[in-house]
Motif scaffolding. Structure first.
Motif, PDB file in Angstrom:
ATOM      1  N   GLN A 111      16.380 -37.012  -9.640  1.00 46.59           N
ATOM      2  CA  GLN A 111      15.928 -37.766 -10.811  1.00 46.59           C
ATOM      3  C   GLN A 111      15.455 -39.162 -10.416  1.00 46.59           C
ATOM      4  OE1 GLN A 111      19.364 -37.494 -13.383  1.00 46.59           O
ATOM      5  NE2 GLN A 111      18.629 -35.603 -14.335  1.00 46.59           N
ATOM      6  N   GLU A 112      16.140 -39.788  -9.492  1.00 46.01           N
ATOM      7  CA  GLU A 112      15.743 -41.133  -9.072  1.00 46.01           C
ATOM      8  C   GLU A 112      14.426 -41.107  -8.303  1.00 46.01           C
ATOM      9  OE1 GLU A 112      18.818 -43.515  -7.322  1.00 46.01           O
ATOM     10  OE2 GLU A 112      20.190 -43.115  -8.972  1.00 46.01           O
ATOM     11  N   ILE A 113      14.223 -40.087  -7.475  1.00 44.91           N
ATOM     12  CA  ILE A 113      12.934 -39.952  -6.780  1.00 44.91           C
ATOM     13  C   ILE A 113      11.817 -39.822  -7.808  1.00 44.91           C
ATOM     14  CG2 ILE A 113      11.525 -38.404  -5.355  1.00 44.91           C
ATOM     15  CD1 ILE A 113      14.116 -37.799  -3.739  1.00 44.91           C
ATOM     16  N   ALA A 114      12.012 -38.944  -8.797  1.00 45.82           N
ATOM     17  CA  ALA A 114      10.990 -38.742  -9.827  1.00 45.82           C
ATOM     18  C   ALA A 114      10.748 -40.031 -10.611  1.00 45.82           C
ATOM     19  CB  ALA A 114      11.407 -37.609 -10.761  1.00 45.82           C
ATOM     20  N   ALA A 115      11.803 -40.766 -10.954  1.00 41.71           N
ATOM     21  CA  ALA A 115      11.657 -42.001 -11.723  1.00 41.71           C
ATOM     22  C   ALA A 115      10.875 -43.049 -10.934  1.00 41.71           C
ATOM     23  CB  ALA A 115      13.034 -42.542 -12.117  1.00 41.71           C
ATOM     24  N   MET A 116      11.155 -43.165  -9.636  1.00 38.10           N
ATOM     25  CA  MET A 116      10.415 -44.139  -8.824  1.00 38.10           C
ATOM     26  C   MET A 116       8.941 -43.761  -8.731  1.00 38.10           C
ATOM     27  SD  MET A 116      12.965 -45.272  -5.704  1.00 38.10           S
ATOM     28  CE  MET A 116      13.398 -43.618  -5.187  1.00 38.10           C
ATOM     29  N   GLN A 117       8.659 -42.480  -8.561  1.00 38.93           N
ATOM     30  CA  GLN A 117       7.273 -42.043  -8.469  1.00 38.93           C
ATOM     31  C   GLN A 117       6.542 -42.271  -9.784  1.00 38.93           C
ATOM     32  OE1 GLN A 117       7.795 -38.084  -6.843  1.00 38.93           O
ATOM     33  NE2 GLN A 117       7.687 -38.868  -4.761  1.00 38.93           N
TER      34      GLN A 117
ATOM     35  N   LEU B  43       4.568 -36.400 -10.577  1.00 36.62           N
ATOM     36  CA  LEU B  43       5.925 -35.911 -10.315  1.00 36.62           C
ATOM     37  C   LEU B  43       5.900 -34.927  -9.155  1.00 36.62           C
ATOM     38  CD1 LEU B  43       7.321 -35.270 -13.896  1.00 36.62           C
ATOM     39  CD2 LEU B  43       8.068 -36.992 -12.273  1.00 36.62           C
ATOM     40  N   PRO B  44       7.009 -34.856  -8.414  1.00 34.91           N
ATOM     41  CA  PRO B  44       7.080 -33.837  -7.370  1.00 34.91           C
ATOM     42  C   PRO B  44       6.976 -32.452  -8.008  1.00 34.91           C
ATOM     43  CG  PRO B  44       9.056 -35.245  -7.376  1.00 34.91           C
ATOM     44  CD  PRO B  44       8.204 -35.639  -8.537  1.00 34.91           C
ATOM     45  N   PRO B  45       6.490 -31.456  -7.281  1.00 34.79           N
ATOM     46  CA  PRO B  45       6.367 -30.119  -7.863  1.00 34.79           C
ATOM     47  C   PRO B  45       7.733 -29.543  -8.215  1.00 34.79           C
ATOM     48  CG  PRO B  45       5.962 -30.064  -5.504  1.00 34.79           C
ATOM     49  CD  PRO B  45       6.080 -31.510  -5.898  1.00 34.79           C
ATOM     50  N   SER B  46       7.771 -28.726  -9.251  1.00 31.78           N
ATOM     51  CA  SER B  46       9.008 -28.044  -9.626  1.00 31.78           C
ATOM     52  C   SER B  46       9.324 -27.015  -8.556  1.00 31.78           C
ATOM     53  CB  SER B  46       8.863 -27.351 -10.976  1.00 31.78           C
ATOM     54  OG  SER B  46       8.704 -28.313 -11.981  1.00 31.78           O
ATOM     55  N   MET B  47      10.579 -26.985  -8.163  1.00 31.10           N
ATOM     56  CA  MET B  47      11.025 -26.057  -7.138  1.00 31.10           C
ATOM     57  C   MET B  47      12.404 -25.552  -7.502  1.00 31.10           C
ATOM     58  SD  MET B  47       9.913 -28.320  -3.836  1.00 31.10           S
ATOM     59  CE  MET B  47      10.157 -27.028  -2.636  1.00 31.10           C
ATOM     60  N   PRO B  48      12.821 -24.423  -6.907  1.00 34.47           N
ATOM     61  CA  PRO B  48      14.203 -23.984  -7.123  1.00 34.47           C
ATOM     62  C   PRO B  48      15.163 -25.042  -6.595  1.00 34.47           C
ATOM     63  CG  PRO B  48      12.935 -22.302  -5.942  1.00 34.47           C
ATOM     64  CD  PRO B  48      12.078 -23.538  -6.030  1.00 34.47           C
ATOM     65  N   ALA B  49      16.369 -25.020  -7.102  1.00 31.87           N
ATOM     66  CA  ALA B  49      17.392 -25.924  -6.573  1.00 31.87           C
ATOM     67  C   ALA B  49      17.495 -25.702  -5.071  1.00 31.87           C
ATOM     68  CB  ALA B  49      18.734 -25.646  -7.250  1.00 31.87           C
ATOM     69  N   PRO B  50      17.847 -26.752  -4.301  1.00 34.48           N
ATOM     70  CA  PRO B  50      17.867 -26.617  -2.845  1.00 34.48           C
ATOM     71  C   PRO B  50      18.806 -25.541  -2.330  1.00 34.48           C
ATOM     72  CG  PRO B  50      18.191 -28.905  -3.491  1.00 34.48           C
ATOM     73  CD  PRO B  50      18.174 -28.086  -4.737  1.00 34.48           C
ATOM     74  N   THR B  51      19.739 -25.109  -3.148  1.00 35.03           N
ATOM     75  CA  THR B  51      20.699 -24.096  -2.703  1.00 35.03           C
ATOM     76  C   THR B  51      20.374 -22.711  -3.241  1.00 35.03           C
ATOM     77  OG1 THR B  51      22.112 -24.630  -4.577  1.00 35.03           O
ATOM     78  CG2 THR B  51      22.573 -25.752  -2.489  1.00 35.03           C
ATOM     79  N   GLN B  52      19.235 -22.560  -3.904  1.00 35.60           N
ATOM     80  CA  GLN B  52      18.876 -21.271  -4.494  1.00 35.60           C
ATOM     81  C   GLN B  52      17.431 -20.952  -4.183  1.00 35.60           C
ATOM     82  OE1 GLN B  52      19.758 -21.368  -8.640  1.00 35.60           O
ATOM     83  NE2 GLN B  52      21.899 -21.792  -8.310  1.00 35.60           N
ATOM     84  N   GLY B  53      17.089 -19.714  -4.348  1.00 32.36           N
ATOM     85  CA  GLY B  53      15.707 -19.306  -4.169  1.00 32.36           C
ATOM     86  C   GLY B  53      15.450 -18.787  -2.775  1.00 32.36           C
ATOM     87  N   ALA B  54      14.559 -17.848  -2.681  1.00 38.17           N
ATOM     88  CA  ALA B  54      14.265 -17.185  -1.411  1.00 38.17           C
ATOM     89  C   ALA B  54      13.644 -18.131  -0.399  1.00 38.17           C
ATOM     90  CB  ALA B  54      13.332 -16.007  -1.659  1.00 38.17           C
ATOM     91  N   MET B  55      12.981 -19.191  -0.842  1.00 39.02           N
ATOM     92  CA  MET B  55      12.271 -20.076   0.068  1.00 39.02           C
ATOM     93  C   MET B  55      13.176 -21.151   0.661  1.00 39.02           C
ATOM     94  SD  MET B  55       9.417 -18.644   0.007  1.00 39.02           S
ATOM     95  CE  MET B  55       8.444 -19.778   0.973  1.00 39.02           C
ATOM     96  N   SER B  56      14.382 -21.305   0.149  1.00 40.72           N
ATOM     97  CA  SER B  56      15.245 -22.388   0.598  1.00 40.72           C
ATOM     98  C   SER B  56      15.891 -22.064   1.935  1.00 40.72           C
ATOM     99  CB  SER B  56      16.340 -22.650  -0.440  1.00 40.72           C
ATOM    100  OG  SER B  56      17.231 -23.622   0.050  1.00 40.72           O
ATOM    101  N   PRO B  57      15.723 -22.942   2.945  1.00 37.82           N
ATOM    102  CA  PRO B  57      16.375 -22.699   4.224  1.00 37.82           C
ATOM    103  C   PRO B  57      17.886 -22.902   4.161  1.00 37.82           C
ATOM    104  CG  PRO B  57      15.287 -24.824   4.261  1.00 37.82           C
ATOM    105  CD  PRO B  57      14.917 -24.140   2.958  1.00 37.82           C
ATOM    106  N   MET B  58      18.364 -23.579   3.121  1.00 35.61           N
ATOM    107  CA  MET B  58      19.788 -23.848   3.001  1.00 35.61           C
ATOM    108  C   MET B  58      20.431 -22.941   1.947  1.00 35.61           C
ATOM    109  SD  MET B  58      20.403 -26.234   5.187  1.00 35.61           S
ATOM    110  CE  MET B  58      21.974 -26.880   4.686  1.00 35.61           C
ATOM    111  N   ARG B  59      19.814 -21.806   1.666  1.00 35.66           N
ATOM    112  CA  ARG B  59      20.320 -20.929   0.631  1.00 35.66           C
ATOM    113  C   ARG B  59      21.781 -20.589   0.876  1.00 35.66           C
ATOM    114  NH1 ARG B  59      18.216 -14.975  -1.179  1.00 35.66           N
ATOM    115  NH2 ARG B  59      19.573 -14.861  -2.984  1.00 35.66           N
ATOM    116  N   MET B  60      22.574 -20.701  -0.156  1.00 36.17           N
ATOM    117  CA  MET B  60      23.996 -20.412  -0.033  1.00 36.17           C
ATOM    118  C   MET B  60      24.198 -18.910  -0.027  1.00 36.17           C
ATOM    119  SD  MET B  60      25.729 -23.256  -2.454  1.00 36.17           S
ATOM    120  CE  MET B  60      27.323 -22.532  -2.144  1.00 36.17           C
ATOM    121  N   GLU B  61      25.154 -18.469   0.783  1.00 37.96           N
ATOM    122  CA  GLU B  61      25.492 -17.056   0.826  1.00 37.96           C
ATOM    123  C   GLU B  61      26.845 -16.882   0.198  1.00 37.96           C
ATOM    124  OE1 GLU B  61      25.193 -17.290   4.895  1.00 37.96           O
ATOM    125  OE2 GLU B  61      23.035 -17.550   4.754  1.00 37.96           O
TER     126      GLU B  61
END
Length: 131
Positions: A99-105, A112-130
């Motif tokens: 939210q702070e990144i978006a507010a500064m931008q 605004l930065p593009p909408s993306m899945p949460a960093p811990t979800q989604g097939a494209m996330s390298p940090m996907r939780m198992e």
């Protein structure tokens, strides 16, 4: 602080908790430390900017990677941490920093930065939780 010094500071804290075995600590600690060290390296490199002559733009240019570094470290906590309270705090850090990144931008008239899945979800996330 160098990565080695960081590891030396973290290990006694983990051992003091007594909840995890040495093998569990090693299994989670090494990838956690690697992930946070990579996040710190990316953050520090991205925060090194050429001054633009506009204090506000320079502030945003340095703070955005600083906040992204906090997000990346919080994702590592979610992936490797065991403490539910700290994991909830990590989730809050992710939301707050995004939210702070978006507010500064927005304050600078940037899109605004593009909408993306949460960093811990989604097939494209390298940090996907198992689970």
């Amino acid at each position: 602080m160098s990565r080695n010094k960081f590891g030396l500071l973290v290990l006694p804290l983990l051992l003091a908790g007594g909840a995890a075995t040495a093998a569990e600590i090693a299994n989670n600690e090494h990838p956690f430390l690697a992930a946070t060290a990579a996040a710190m390296d990316r953050m520090m490199a991205a925060m090194t900017i050429k001054p633009s002559g506009d204090v506000d733009r320079d502030f945003e240019a340095m703070m955005t990677p600083h906040h992204q570094g906090a997000i990346d470290m919080a994702v590592a906590e979610l992936k490797y941490g065991r403490n539910d309270q700290l994991k909830r705090i990590a989730q809050e850090i992710i939301v707050d920093q995004q939210q702070e990144i978006a507010a500064m931008q927005l304050a600078l008239g940037k899109p605004l930065p593009p909408s993306m899945p949460a960093p811990t979800q989604g097939a494209m996330s390298p940090m996907r939780m198992e689970h």
